[in-house]
Design a protein around this motif. Structure first.
Motif, PDB file in Angstrom:
ATOM      1  N   LYS A  10     -77.748   4.981  52.287  1.00  0.00           N
ATOM      2  CA  LYS A  10     -77.863   4.712  50.854  1.00  0.00           C
ATOM      3  C   LYS A  10     -79.148   5.342  50.318  1.00  0.00           C
ATOM      4  O   LYS A  10     -80.157   5.422  51.013  1.00  0.00           O
ATOM      5  CB  LYS A  10     -77.910   3.211  50.596  1.00  0.00           C
ATOM      6  CG  LYS A  10     -76.676   2.489  51.075  1.00  0.00           C
ATOM      7  CD  LYS A  10     -75.922   1.960  49.925  1.00  0.00           C
ATOM      8  CE  LYS A  10     -74.780   1.106  50.469  1.00  0.00           C
ATOM      9  NZ  LYS A  10     -73.569   1.318  49.808  1.00  0.00           N
ATOM     10  N   GLN A  46     -82.396   5.221  48.080  1.00  0.00           N
ATOM     11  CA  GLN A  46     -83.332   4.262  47.476  1.00  0.00           C
ATOM     12  C   GLN A  46     -84.549   5.026  46.976  1.00  0.00           C
ATOM     13  O   GLN A  46     -84.918   6.056  47.529  1.00  0.00           O
ATOM     14  CB  GLN A  46     -83.777   3.210  48.485  1.00  0.00           C
ATOM     15  CG  GLN A  46     -82.730   2.187  48.809  1.00  0.00           C
ATOM     16  CD  GLN A  46     -83.293   1.062  49.667  1.00  0.00           C
ATOM     17  OE1 GLN A  46     -84.416   1.104  50.141  1.00  0.00           O
ATOM     18  NE2 GLN A  46     -82.485   0.040  49.883  1.00  0.00           N
ATOM     19  N   GLU A  51     -80.468   3.266  56.188  1.00  0.00           N
ATOM     20  CA  GLU A  51     -79.297   2.720  56.879  1.00  0.00           C
ATOM     21  C   GLU A  51     -79.811   1.766  57.939  1.00  0.00           C
ATOM     22  O   GLU A  51     -80.596   2.165  58.804  1.00  0.00           O
ATOM     23  CB  GLU A  51     -78.463   3.828  57.506  1.00  0.00           C
ATOM     24  CG  GLU A  51     -77.189   3.298  58.144  1.00  0.00           C
ATOM     25  CD  GLU A  51     -76.255   4.432  58.523  1.00  0.00           C
ATOM     26  OE1 GLU A  51     -75.086   4.350  58.162  1.00  0.00           O
ATOM     27  OE2 GLU A  51     -76.720   5.387  59.175  1.00  0.00           O
ATOM     28  N   ASP A 106     -79.987   4.910  42.726  1.00  0.00           N
ATOM     29  CA  ASP A 106     -80.327   4.072  43.868  1.00  0.00           C
ATOM     30  C   ASP A 106     -79.107   3.245  44.238  1.00  0.00           C
ATOM     31  O   ASP A 106     -78.406   2.728  43.363  1.00  0.00           O
ATOM     32  CB  ASP A 106     -81.495   3.137  43.523  1.00  0.00           C
ATOM     33  CG  ASP A 106     -82.847   3.837  43.556  1.00  0.00           C
ATOM     34  OD1 ASP A 106     -82.908   5.048  43.851  1.00  0.00           O
ATOM     35  OD2 ASP A 106     -83.845   3.164  43.287  1.00  0.00           O
ATOM     36  N   GLY A 107     -78.837   3.156  45.526  1.00  0.00           N
ATOM     37  CA  GLY A 107     -77.687   2.398  46.014  1.00  0.00           C
ATOM     38  C   GLY A 107     -76.464   3.257  46.264  1.00  0.00           C
ATOM     39  O   GLY A 107     -75.518   2.808  46.915  1.00  0.00           O
ATOM     40  N   ASP A 108     -76.449   4.499  45.758  1.00  0.00           N
ATOM     41  CA  ASP A 108     -75.320   5.395  46.028  1.00  0.00           C
ATOM     42  C   ASP A 108     -75.262   5.714  47.514  1.00  0.00           C
ATOM     43  O   ASP A 108     -76.280   5.919  48.165  1.00  0.00           O
ATOM     44  CB  ASP A 108     -75.447   6.709  45.251  1.00  0.00           C
ATOM     45  CG  ASP A 108     -75.027   6.610  43.794  1.00  0.00           C
ATOM     46  OD1 ASP A 108     -74.420   5.591  43.407  1.00  0.00           O
ATOM     47  OD2 ASP A 108     -75.312   7.567  43.047  1.00  0.00           O
ATOM     48  N   GLU A 109     -74.046   5.777  48.027  1.00  0.00           N
ATOM     49  CA  GLU A 109     -73.815   6.185  49.411  1.00  0.00           C
ATOM     50  C   GLU A 109     -73.959   7.706  49.493  1.00  0.00           C
ATOM     51  O   GLU A 109     -73.415   8.433  48.669  1.00  0.00           O
ATOM     52  CB  GLU A 109     -72.409   5.766  49.839  1.00  0.00           C
ATOM     53  CG  GLU A 109     -72.106   6.013  51.286  1.00  0.00           C
ATOM     54  CD  GLU A 109     -72.769   5.013  52.212  1.00  0.00           C
ATOM     55  OE1 GLU A 109     -73.021   5.390  53.363  1.00  0.00           O
ATOM     56  OE2 GLU A 109     -73.037   3.875  51.791  1.00  0.00           O
TER      57      GLU A 109
END
Length: 83
Positions: free
Chosen positions: A2, A4, A24, A69-72
């Protein structure tokens, strides 16, 4: 992994580059994102100096301006940097 702490770095109001942490589990990789000649982004590991082509971010978001932020993020196998 992810994304951040995605951050734009600007000079005179123009974006020079982006940085982020890729996280991760207990692993955090600090990276700098750069655009290649074919207009695709790579992630440059600031600790190991390895280059990771990016396969996808989120739902195939190709423009870094759409990343959050938080996107895979899915990376391709690392490539050593040529000196």
């Amino acid at each position: 992994m992810k994304i951040q702490n995605l951050c734009e770095h600007r000079t005179n109001g123009i974006v020079d580059y982006y940085t982020a942490d890729l996280v991760e589990n207990e692993t955090t990789i600090p990276v700098k994102f750069s655009m290649t000649g074919n207009r695709e982004y790579i992630a440059y590991n600031l600790k190991t100096e390895m280059i990771y082509p990016i396969e996808s971010v989120g739902n195939k978001k190709l423009d870094i301006k759409d990343w959050r932020d938080g996107d895979e993020i899915v990376l391709v196998v690392a490539i050593p940097q040529n000196n």
